[in-house]
Design a protein around this motif. Structure first.
Motif, PDB file in Angstrom:
ATOM      1  N   VAL A 176      -6.274   8.255 -11.524  1.00  0.00           N
ATOM      2  CA  VAL A 176      -6.603   8.289 -10.098  1.00  0.00           C
ATOM      3  C   VAL A 176      -7.760   7.344  -9.808  1.00  0.00           C
ATOM      4  N   ILE A 177      -8.821   7.449 -10.614  1.00  0.00           N
ATOM      5  CA  ILE A 177     -10.013   6.636 -10.365  1.00  0.00           C
ATOM      6  C   ILE A 177      -9.691   5.165 -10.528  1.00  0.00           C
ATOM      7  N   GLU A 178      -8.937   4.846 -11.587  1.00  0.00           N
ATOM      8  CA  GLU A 178      -8.584   3.454 -11.840  1.00  0.00           C
ATOM      9  C   GLU A 178      -7.831   2.847 -10.667  1.00  0.00           C
ATOM     10  N   GLN A 179      -6.843   3.586 -10.166  1.00  0.00           N
ATOM     11  CA  GLN A 179      -5.958   3.006  -9.165  1.00  0.00           C
ATOM     12  C   GLN A 179      -6.600   2.961  -7.784  1.00  0.00           C
ATOM     13  N   LEU A 180      -7.485   3.912  -7.481  1.00  0.00           N
ATOM     14  CA  LEU A 180      -8.086   3.906  -6.145  1.00  0.00           C
ATOM     15  C   LEU A 180      -9.102   2.777  -6.004  1.00  0.00           C
ATOM     16  N   GLN A 181      -9.480   2.147  -7.126  1.00  0.00           N
ATOM     17  CA  GLN A 181     -10.420   1.039  -7.052  1.00  0.00           C
ATOM     18  C   GLN A 181      -9.799  -0.199  -6.441  1.00  0.00           C
ATOM     19  N   TYR A 182      -8.493  -0.348  -6.587  1.00  0.00           N
ATOM     20  CA  TYR A 182      -7.851  -1.589  -6.162  1.00  0.00           C
ATOM     21  C   TYR A 182      -6.835  -1.332  -5.061  1.00  0.00           C
ATOM     22  N   PRO A 183      -7.297  -1.029  -3.853  1.00  0.00           N
ATOM     23  CA  PRO A 183      -6.317  -0.721  -2.801  1.00  0.00           C
ATOM     24  C   PRO A 183      -5.419  -1.910  -2.472  1.00  0.00           C
ATOM     25  N   ALA A 184      -5.980  -3.128  -2.408  1.00  0.00           N
ATOM     26  CA  ALA A 184      -5.159  -4.281  -2.017  1.00  0.00           C
ATOM     27  C   ALA A 184      -4.088  -4.545  -3.065  1.00  0.00           C
ATOM     28  N   ALA A 185      -4.512  -4.547  -4.327  1.00  0.00           N
ATOM     29  CA  ALA A 185      -3.550  -4.802  -5.406  1.00  0.00           C
ATOM     30  C   ALA A 185      -2.471  -3.733  -5.404  1.00  0.00           C
ATOM     31  N   ASN A 186      -2.864  -2.488  -5.138  1.00  0.00           N
ATOM     32  CA  ASN A 186      -1.884  -1.408  -5.150  1.00  0.00           C
ATOM     33  C   ASN A 186      -0.917  -1.494  -3.976  1.00  0.00           C
ATOM     34  N   MET A 187      -1.426  -1.958  -2.822  1.00  0.00           N
ATOM     35  CA  MET A 187      -0.524  -2.116  -1.690  1.00  0.00           C
ATOM     36  C   MET A 187       0.504  -3.201  -1.998  1.00  0.00           C
ATOM     37  N   MET A 188       0.064  -4.256  -2.667  1.00  0.00           N
ATOM     38  CA  MET A 188       1.006  -5.317  -3.030  1.00  0.00           C
ATOM     39  C   MET A 188       2.028  -4.803  -4.027  1.00  0.00           C
ATOM     40  N   PHE A 189       1.563  -3.984  -4.959  1.00  0.00           N
ATOM     41  CA  PHE A 189       2.481  -3.398  -5.932  1.00  0.00           C
ATOM     42  C   PHE A 189       3.508  -2.532  -5.202  1.00  0.00           C
ATOM     43  N   MET A 190       3.046  -1.876  -4.144  1.00  0.00           N
ATOM     44  CA  MET A 190       3.943  -1.026  -3.360  1.00  0.00           C
ATOM     45  C   MET A 190       5.021  -1.886  -2.674  1.00  0.00           C
ATOM     46  N   VAL A 191       4.599  -3.007  -2.092  1.00  0.00           N
ATOM     47  CA  VAL A 191       5.582  -3.902  -1.466  1.00  0.00           C
ATOM     48  C   VAL A 191       6.576  -4.385  -2.521  1.00  0.00           C
ATOM     49  N   HIS A 192       6.044  -4.702  -3.703  1.00  0.00           N
ATOM     50  CA  HIS A 192       6.874  -5.167  -4.816  1.00  0.00           C
ATOM     51  C   HIS A 192       7.946  -4.120  -5.152  1.00  0.00           C
ATOM     52  N   ILE A 193       7.560  -2.854  -5.090  1.00  0.00           N
ATOM     53  CA  ILE A 193       8.525  -1.795  -5.372  1.00  0.00           C
ATOM     54  C   ILE A 193       9.468  -1.575  -4.194  1.00  0.00           C
ATOM     55  N   LEU A 194       8.947  -1.711  -2.967  1.00  0.00           N
ATOM     56  CA  LEU A 194       9.744  -1.349  -1.793  1.00  0.00           C
ATOM     57  C   LEU A 194      10.781  -2.395  -1.407  1.00  0.00           C
ATOM     58  N   ILE A 195      10.533  -3.655  -1.775  1.00  0.00           N
ATOM     59  CA  ILE A 195      11.456  -4.694  -1.319  1.00  0.00           C
ATOM     60  C   ILE A 195      12.849  -4.476  -1.907  1.00  0.00           C
ATOM     61  N   GLU A 196      12.904  -3.937  -3.135  1.00  0.00           N
ATOM     62  CA  GLU A 196      14.200  -3.746  -3.795  1.00  0.00           C
ATOM     63  C   GLU A 196      15.125  -2.816  -2.990  1.00  0.00           C
ATOM     64  N   PRO A 197      14.682  -1.579  -2.644  1.00  0.00           N
ATOM     65  CA  PRO A 197      15.581  -0.727  -1.863  1.00  0.00           C
ATOM     66  C   PRO A 197      15.854  -1.255  -0.464  1.00  0.00           C
ATOM     67  N   VAL A 198      14.894  -1.999   0.106  1.00  0.00           N
ATOM     68  CA  VAL A 198      15.139  -2.534   1.456  1.00  0.00           C
ATOM     69  C   VAL A 198      16.313  -3.516   1.415  1.00  0.00           C
ATOM     70  N   ILE A 199      16.368  -4.329   0.351  1.00  0.00           N
ATOM     71  CA  ILE A 199      17.494  -5.263   0.215  1.00  0.00           C
ATOM     72  C   ILE A 199      18.810  -4.481   0.130  1.00  0.00           C
TER      73      ILE A 199
END
Lengths: 262, 284
Positions: free
Chosen positions: B33-56
């Motif tokens: 939790v602590i590790e991931q909450l440090q990088y909100p921007a990077a995590n949001m990008m990772f989220m887009v990276h995951i979300l683009i697949e089902p959107v296609i």
């Protein structure tokens, strides 16, 4: 204009000499590329089993889009991406300083250093898929078609190079840029399908933000005779603008780079 | 390979009680939790990276459905939207250590240190990825809402299905976690793992409902899927929340999940024993 090409030739030769030592990697790449091609074709086939027309594209035309996608992935994967990863690594490790002291243009140097030759397997597979698609479409070959396809393909590659370099330049300021690169690579997957099927907000992003439309759909449009001279001219202008902006931002980034090795 | 150490045996210095284990899971989870909450921007990008697949997939299949008079395989365009939006949530939960991560861990020599600890390396992993779900869900929420507004899905779960969803979601995580670990263990035998991983993920894509609901796949694929663990990590939990499964289909599904967890766990234990015998650490 010739000098960058000469440099590219030199570095490509070194890369090839390096890589042919590891021939087993070639067979692994063939295996891997065939697997992913096979999966892609199965997916296309499942779509075909329900419909023969997706957003105005026939089955053979969709196959052509997929062929361009595989071809473009191979080109970017062998010529552009490895250079970008190496560049970002260099910034982090402080090795970029050595590149900057060389008497050649630094943007050219970091852009042509690595060629991942085995990824060119995808280029070959893409050409085979395209060949089959062209055969099925019953296309009449013409000089205009060949020219339009080659021109749009090259411009598409340049545009992808520009956005990937723009993303990499951010590593002058930020530490974790690889998530951005990963994100862009997964967005590129949208190019498996003609961008016309996506809703407007997504299509705009896929056209101007991450130019998947120019890189895959436009060359496929050229091949299927949908490309108008206006669109070709527009693509040309957009490519020039992108190259110019990338160059300016590269210079701007360099001025901000303070070095890390000293 | 200048220094090759002798194979490291997992230690069994003392028995640990349940309390210690829970404590260890909690520490690993908090670290995630602590590790991931440090990088909100990077995590949001990772989220887009995951979300683009089902959107296609969503765009492709809803336009196919629309071109065929509104529905294929019993799914309307709005139900496809529901399927893929639930997909994005299920994906957050079935994320586990990828085989590439495992490969990295062996190549960099990290595993040597982990083997010296008095607990099985599987356990901190488990805690870490369980904790990881918390920031992932936080980062997922705005995206999920956005997708909901953009694609106007239709889902019809009844109360018990909503209540059962978190349970099958967690079971899906365990199924995927053990099989990903199993795949990672292959790295003990060979370095050339990329093609094998590609094959595994191709199989997962086709036989899990990750690409498209299994009913839409050809019959041969549905038959193959019945012999593999994949559909219990995507298709089954999604269908539960979509409201398409009744109790007679639900219970066998839960049993199948439990059976695959037991099978995966047993295989991991067996192969782990063989694997550590082969392990030689490089470096100091």
């Amino acid at each position: 204009m010739l000098r960058p090409l000469k440099l590219f030739g030199l570095f490509a030769r070194i890369s090839i000499l390096n890589e042919v030592q590891y021939r087993a990697n070639f067979f692994m790449q063939v295996l891997q590329s065939s697997l992913s091609l096979g999966t892609g074709l199965i997916v296309l086939n499942v779509v075909y089993s329900y419909t023969d027309n997706l957003g105005g594209w026939s089955q053979a035309e969709l196959l052509a889009v997929y062929g361009v996608f595989v071809l473009m992935s191979g080109l970017i994967g062998s010529l552009v991406l490895p250079n970008m990863w190496a560049f970002m690594e260099d910034v982090r490790e402080g090795r970029l300083d050595f590149t900057l002291t060389k008497p050649e243009d630094s943007q050219v140097l970091i852009s042509v250093r690595v060629v991942a030759i085995w990824r060119l397997v995808d280029v070959l597979l893409g050409i085979v898929v395209l060949g089959v698609a062209i055969g099925r479409m019953g296309l009449e070959a013409s000089w205009w078609l060949a020219f339009a396809f080659a021109a749009t393909l090259i411009m598409g590659m340049i545009l992808l190079y520009c956005v990937l370099l723009l993303a990499s330049i951010l590593s002058f300021w930020f530490v974790r840029v690889w998530e951005l690169m990963e994100m862009m690579q997964s967005i590129f997957q949208a190019g498996r399908w003609p961008v016309g099927i996506y809703p407007d907000w997504l299509r705009l992003g896929l056209t101007y933000l991450i130019p998947v439309a120019f890189a895959v759909t436009v060359p496929a449009e050229a091949l299927t005779g949908r490309l108008t001279p206006e669109l070709l001219a527009g693509t040309f202008v957009f490519t020039l603008v992108a190259l110019f902006v990338t160059r300016r931002l590269w210079m701007f980034g360099l001025r901000n780079y303070s070095g890390a090795s000293a | 390979m200048s220094e090759i150490a002798t194979p490291v045996q997992p230690q069994r210095a003392q028995r640990y009680g349940l309390r210690n284990y829970l404590q260890m899971y909690a520490v690993a989870a908090r670290q995630a939790v602590i590790e991931q909450l440090q990088y909100p921007a990077a995590n949001m990008m990772f989220m887009v990276h995951i979300l683009i697949e089902p959107v296609i997939y969503l765009v492709v299949w809803s336009s196919v459905a629309n071109s065929q008079g509104g529905a294929i395989g019993g799914y309307t365009a709005a139900e496809f939207a529901g399927y893929y939006i639930i997909w994005t949530l299920v994906r957050q939960f079935n994320l586990a250590i990828g085989p590439q991560g495992f490969h990295w861990r062996i190549k960099e020599g990290r595993l040597a240190a982990e083997l010296l600890r008095p607990v099985h390396p599987l356990l901190p992993d488990l805690g870490y990825y369980l904790g990881y779900k918390i920031p992932q869900t936080i980062y997922w929420l705005p995206m999920g809402i956005l997708l909901w507004l953009l694609f106007k899905p239709e889902i019809n779960p009844v109360a018990w299905q909503i209540a059962a969803f978190p349970v099958v979601l967690m079971l899906a995580f365990f199924v995927r976690f053990f099989f990903m670990w199993l795949l990672g263990l292959v790295c003990f035998w060979t370095e050339r793992v990329d093609a094998l991983f590609e094959l595994y993920f191709a199989a997962e894509l086709l036989f899990s409902g990750r690409l498209v609901p299994l009913e839409v796949m050809p019959v041969w694929a549905q038959n193959v899927a019945n012999f593999l663990p994949f559909q219990w990590t995507f298709y089954f939990p999604i269908e539960v929340l979509l409201g398409r499964l009744d109790l007679p289909e639900f219970w066998p599904g839960v049993l199948a999940q439990l059976a695959w967890i037991a099978g995966g766990y047993t295989l991991v234990r067996l192969i782990w024993k063989l694997a550590v015998k082969r392990f030689t650490a490089v470096g100091s």
